[in-house]
Design a protein around this motif. Structure first.
Motif, mmCIF file in Angstrom:
data_model
loop_
_atom_site.group_PDB
_atom_site.id
_atom_site.type_symbol
_atom_site.label_atom_id
_atom_site.label_comp_id
_atom_site.label_asym_id
_atom_site.label_seq_id
_atom_site.Cartn_x
_atom_site.Cartn_y
_atom_site.Cartn_z
ATOM 1 N N GLN A 113 0.705 -1.063 -0.065
ATOM 2 C CA GLN A 113 -0.003 -0.058 -0.083
ATOM 3 C C GLN A 113 0.924 1.238 0.058
ATOM 4 O O GLN A 113 0.535 2.149 -0.486
ATOM 5 N N ALA A 114 1.825 1.157 0.768
ATOM 6 C CA ALA A 114 2.782 2.394 0.772
ATOM 7 C C ALA A 114 3.388 2.591 -0.610
ATOM 8 O O ALA A 114 3.592 3.840 -0.861
ATOM 9 N N HIS A 115 3.999 1.772 -1.221
ATOM 10 C CA HIS A 115 4.515 1.908 -2.579
ATOM 11 C C HIS A 115 3.450 2.637 -3.497
ATOM 12 O O HIS A 115 3.892 3.692 -4.020
ATOM 13 N N VAL A 116 2.302 2.503 -3.499
ATOM 14 C CA VAL A 116 1.027 3.043 -3.988
ATOM 15 C C VAL A 116 0.954 4.513 -3.557
ATOM 16 O O VAL A 116 0.924 5.491 -4.234
ATOM 17 N N LEU A 117 0.891 4.609 -2.170
ATOM 18 C CA LEU A 117 0.671 5.823 -1.599
ATOM 19 C C LEU A 117 1.779 6.843 -1.801
ATOM 20 O O LEU A 117 1.596 8.009 -1.353
ATOM 21 N N ALA A 118 3.053 6.254 -1.885
ATOM 22 C CA ALA A 118 3.963 7.207 -2.606
ATOM 23 C C ALA A 118 3.863 8.216 -3.260
ATOM 24 O O ALA A 118 4.410 9.275 -2.918
ATOM 25 N N HIS A 119 2.708 8.356 -4.002
ATOM 26 C CA HIS A 119 2.299 9.361 -4.899
ATOM 27 C C HIS A 119 1.785 10.442 -4.112
ATOM 28 O O HIS A 119 1.577 11.488 -4.577
ATOM 29 N N PHE A 120 1.567 10.204 -2.809
ATOM 30 C CA PHE A 120 0.744 11.396 -2.222
ATOM 31 C C PHE A 120 1.924 11.916 -1.120
ATOM 32 O O PHE A 120 1.494 12.847 -0.523
ATOM 33 N N VAL A 121 3.216 11.873 -1.133
ATOM 34 C CA VAL A 121 4.062 12.656 -0.395
ATOM 35 C C VAL A 121 4.199 13.975 -1.158
ATOM 36 O O VAL A 121 4.290 13.807 -2.306
ATOM 37 N N PHE A 133 -8.806 9.669 -7.281
ATOM 38 C CA PHE A 133 -9.353 8.259 -7.288
ATOM 39 C C PHE A 133 -10.747 8.295 -8.261
ATOM 40 O O PHE A 133 -11.465 9.269 -8.299
ATOM 41 N N PRO A 134 -11.062 7.194 -8.877
ATOM 42 C CA PRO A 134 -10.117 5.772 -8.910
ATOM 43 C C PRO A 134 -9.033 5.885 -9.856
ATOM 44 O O PRO A 134 -9.170 6.654 -10.794
ATOM 45 N N PHE A 135 -7.688 5.385 -9.457
ATOM 46 C CA PHE A 135 -6.726 5.208 -10.484
ATOM 47 C C PHE A 135 -6.163 4.097 -10.642
ATOM 48 O O PHE A 135 -6.379 3.106 -9.688
ATOM 49 N N LEU A 136 -5.553 3.777 -11.663
ATOM 50 C CA LEU A 136 -4.915 2.384 -12.014
ATOM 51 C C LEU A 136 -3.413 2.379 -11.464
ATOM 52 O O LEU A 136 -2.599 3.485 -11.858
ATOM 53 N N CYS A 137 -2.826 1.598 -10.498
ATOM 54 C CA CYS A 137 -1.455 1.526 -10.285
ATOM 55 C C CYS A 137 -0.833 0.363 -10.745
ATOM 56 O O CYS A 137 -1.159 -0.757 -10.345
ATOM 57 N N LEU A 138 0.339 0.485 -11.569
ATOM 58 C CA LEU A 138 1.048 -0.879 -12.063
ATOM 59 C C LEU A 138 2.076 -0.776 -10.928
ATOM 60 O O LEU A 138 3.011 0.257 -10.818
ATOM 61 N N LEU A 139 1.866 -1.934 -9.777
ATOM 62 C CA LEU A 139 3.194 -1.855 -8.841
ATOM 63 C C LEU A 139 3.967 -3.080 -9.212
ATOM 64 O O LEU A 139 3.820 -4.332 -9.481
ATOM 65 N N VAL A 140 5.243 -2.465 -9.478
ATOM 66 C CA VAL A 140 6.334 -3.406 -10.241
ATOM 67 C C VAL A 140 7.568 -3.264 -9.299
ATOM 68 O O VAL A 140 8.341 -2.171 -9.137
ATOM 69 N N SER A 141 7.835 -4.270 -8.382
ATOM 70 C CA SER A 141 8.917 -4.344 -7.583
ATOM 71 C C SER A 141 9.789 -5.572 -7.690
ATOM 72 O O SER A 141 9.502 -6.599 -8.409
ATOM 73 N N ILE A 148 -3.399 -2.506 -9.701
ATOM 74 C CA ILE A 148 -4.416 -2.445 -8.844
ATOM 75 C C ILE A 148 -5.256 -1.189 -9.145
ATOM 76 O O ILE A 148 -4.723 -0.052 -9.768
ATOM 77 N N LYS A 149 -6.423 -1.557 -8.834
ATOM 78 C CA LYS A 149 -7.252 -0.506 -8.860
ATOM 79 C C LYS A 149 -7.484 0.064 -7.398
ATOM 80 O O LYS A 149 -7.829 -0.421 -6.462
ATOM 81 N N VAL A 150 -7.247 1.536 -7.700
ATOM 82 C CA VAL A 150 -7.071 2.204 -6.216
ATOM 83 C C VAL A 150 -8.250 2.918 -6.206
ATOM 84 O O VAL A 150 -8.574 4.075 -6.491
ATOM 85 N N ASN A 151 -9.345 2.767 -5.453
ATOM 86 C CA ASN A 151 -10.501 3.663 -5.175
ATOM 87 C C ASN A 151 -10.581 4.624 -4.281
ATOM 88 O O ASN A 151 -11.202 5.650 -3.960
ATOM 89 N N ASP A 152 -9.647 4.469 -3.125
ATOM 90 C CA ASP A 152 -9.474 5.122 -2.130
ATOM 91 C C ASP A 152 -8.012 4.995 -1.262
ATOM 92 O O ASP A 152 -7.347 3.968 -1.820
ATOM 93 N N TYR A 153 -7.551 5.756 -0.426
ATOM 94 C CA TYR A 153 -6.205 5.333 0.328
ATOM 95 C C TYR A 153 -6.014 4.080 0.694
ATOM 96 O O TYR A 153 -5.138 3.460 0.499
ATOM 97 N N PHE A 154 -7.076 3.499 1.144
ATOM 98 C CA PHE A 154 -7.103 2.126 1.766
ATOM 99 C C PHE A 154 -8.172 1.418 1.226
ATOM 100 O O PHE A 154 -8.747 0.263 1.851
ATOM 101 N N ASP A 155 -8.381 1.416 -0.112
ATOM 102 C CA ASP A 155 -9.384 0.617 -0.570
ATOM 103 C C ASP A 155 -8.711 0.188 -1.979
ATOM 104 O O ASP A 155 -8.718 1.112 -3.157
ATOM 105 N N MET A 156 -7.909 -0.737 -1.981
ATOM 106 C CA MET A 156 -7.130 -1.164 -3.385
ATOM 107 C C MET A 156 -7.724 -2.413 -3.659
ATOM 108 O O MET A 156 -7.638 -3.489 -2.899
ATOM 109 N N GLU A 157 -7.694 -2.948 -5.054
ATOM 110 C CA GLU A 157 -8.198 -4.033 -5.592
ATOM 111 C C GLU A 157 -7.320 -4.590 -6.354
ATOM 112 O O GLU A 157 -6.883 -3.817 -7.490
ATOM 113 N N ILE A 158 -6.813 -5.707 -6.318
ATOM 114 C CA ILE A 158 -5.632 -6.030 -7.337
ATOM 115 C C ILE A 158 -6.507 -6.844 -8.463
ATOM 116 O O ILE A 158 -7.294 -7.641 -8.130
ATOM 117 N N ILE A 159 -6.495 -6.198 -9.644
ATOM 118 C CA ILE A 159 -7.297 -6.640 -11.005
ATOM 119 C C ILE A 159 -6.319 -7.782 -11.895
ATOM 120 O O ILE A 159 -6.729 -8.178 -12.820
#
Ligand code: KG4
Ligand code: ZN
Length: 339
Positions: A113-121, A133-141, A148-159
């Motif tokens: 979640q923190a990798h995704v929310l890094a966008h809000f620093v 919101f909602p945005f799509l986040c390609l999380l690649v580590s 991930i479909k990010v509906n809100d700060y703590f509402d994330m759905e892996i699609i």
């Protein structure tokens, strides 16, 4: 009143501490662990020892650089998981001691979640463009590859997600095949810069829906290099840069193919990327090109927020702190922790 959060990251091989005040970053200190280079990958036992050595000096520097006193800190956020258990234990134990001594609340943070929310620093004096919101986040580590479909700060759905290796792992393992030290991802990026991405062709995996697979590609690359070395022992030496450019091109092509499908399926036009592999210069360029072609808003973190860092832990902790989501002294880290 000002809310100041100390964030602690120790999930893998980076020890990091950051201070965030009301969502604005004051400091972000990262100690990388050089010790793993010689082993071709992270050695968990050595990682936890290095965290133990680094954590106090790293926190001390983060507090000093932020220009605050430890008494000013309102809460401490730490990575609870996922990650290497021995490494997570160091950060979790530190957070418990710090919270107890300074009589402040503790907030647990999910590293993904923190990798995704890094966008809000936010940083003072900078533009701080944030996805809506909602945005799509390609999380690649190194450990994860997810859409991930990010509906809100703590509402994330892996699609969509990898069914085997992560994209970072594919970079690192292919790099190892051609004799590059760990982590090979940044070196592939560097050597690929002036080379030909079409010099060698590798087949794309056929995986259903929005899922990924990288283990076949890694093996195909290994066999390809092995067979060519049989014909010419200097093959890697003579073709290193083209090999890097070709494997990088293939990995990015695979990543973007499913991301494009996700964009088409969801109709979402706010597109972000996060995680260590989002430091890759060719991926960053390809994302912006995709944005231009398809009229999307593209969000790519600054380099310092792509690989593991505590700024992303502190911002996630800050949002949870505002919601009053605290944990007690009986909290334990989790090696596996879904988003
Ligand atoms: O997010 P991260 O620091 O740690 C995990 O949570 O896994 O990601 C580390 C991964 C490694 O596999 C590393 O090789 C990759 O990110 N990486 C890169 C680049 N910089 C880091 N891969 C390709 N190109 C880069 N420039
Ligand atoms: Zn990470």
């Amino acid at each position: 009143m000002s809310k100041i959060i100390l964030g602690i990251e120790s999930s893998c091989d980076d020890t990091s501490a950051a201070i965030i005040e009301n969502g604005y970053l004051l400091s972000n200190i990262i100690a990388n662990q050089e010790v793993h280079k010689a082993y071709g990958g992270v050695v968990p036992e050595l990682a936890s020892r290095a965290h133990q050595q680094n954590i106090i000096p790293v926190v001390d520097r983060a507090i000093k650089l932020a220009g605050i006193k430890k008494e000013d800190i309102s809460g401490i956020a730490f990575t609870r998981g996922p990650g290497l258990l021995g490494s997570l234990l160091v950060g979790t134990s530190f957070a418990k001691g710090f919270a107890l001594v300074n009589k402040i609340p503790m907030v647990e943070v999910n590293h993904l979640q923190a990798h995704v929310l890094a966008h809000f620093v936010k940083e003072s004096g900078k533009e701080n463009k944030q996805p809506e919101f909602p945005f799509l986040c390609l999380l690649v580590s190194g450990g994860h590859t997810q859409i991930i479909k990010v509906n809100d700060y703590f509402d994330m759905e892996i699609i969509g997600q990898t069914i085997d290796d992560a994209a970072g792992e594919a970079f690192d393992k292919c790099a190892k095949t051609i004799g590059l030290p760990y982590p090979g991802g940044p070196l592939i990026d560097k050597y690929a810069k002036e080379a030909n991405p079409h010099a060698f062709h590798f087949n794309r995996p056929k995986i259903k829906d929005l899922d990924y697979s990288f283990s076949g590609l890694k093996t195909a690359f290994m066999y390809f290099v092995r067979d060519r070395i049989k014909e010419n022992p200097d093959f890697v030496k003579e073709n290193r840069d083209d090999l890097c450019a070709s494997i990088q091109f293939t990995i990015i092509d695979i990543l973007l193919d499913k991301l494009k499908k996700a964009i088409q399926q969801t109709g979402i036009k706010e597109i972000a990327v996060a995680g260590g592999v989002s430091a890759n210069s060719a991926l960053r360029t390809a994302m912006y090109e995709l944005g231009n072609q398809k009229n999307l808003n593209i969000y790519i973190p600054e380099f310092k927020f792509t690989t593991d860092n505590a700024a992303m832990i502190a911002i996630t902790g800050y949002f949870k702190y505002l919601k009053g989501e605290f944990v007690g002294q009986d909290i334990t880290p989790l090696a596996r922790m879904p988003i």
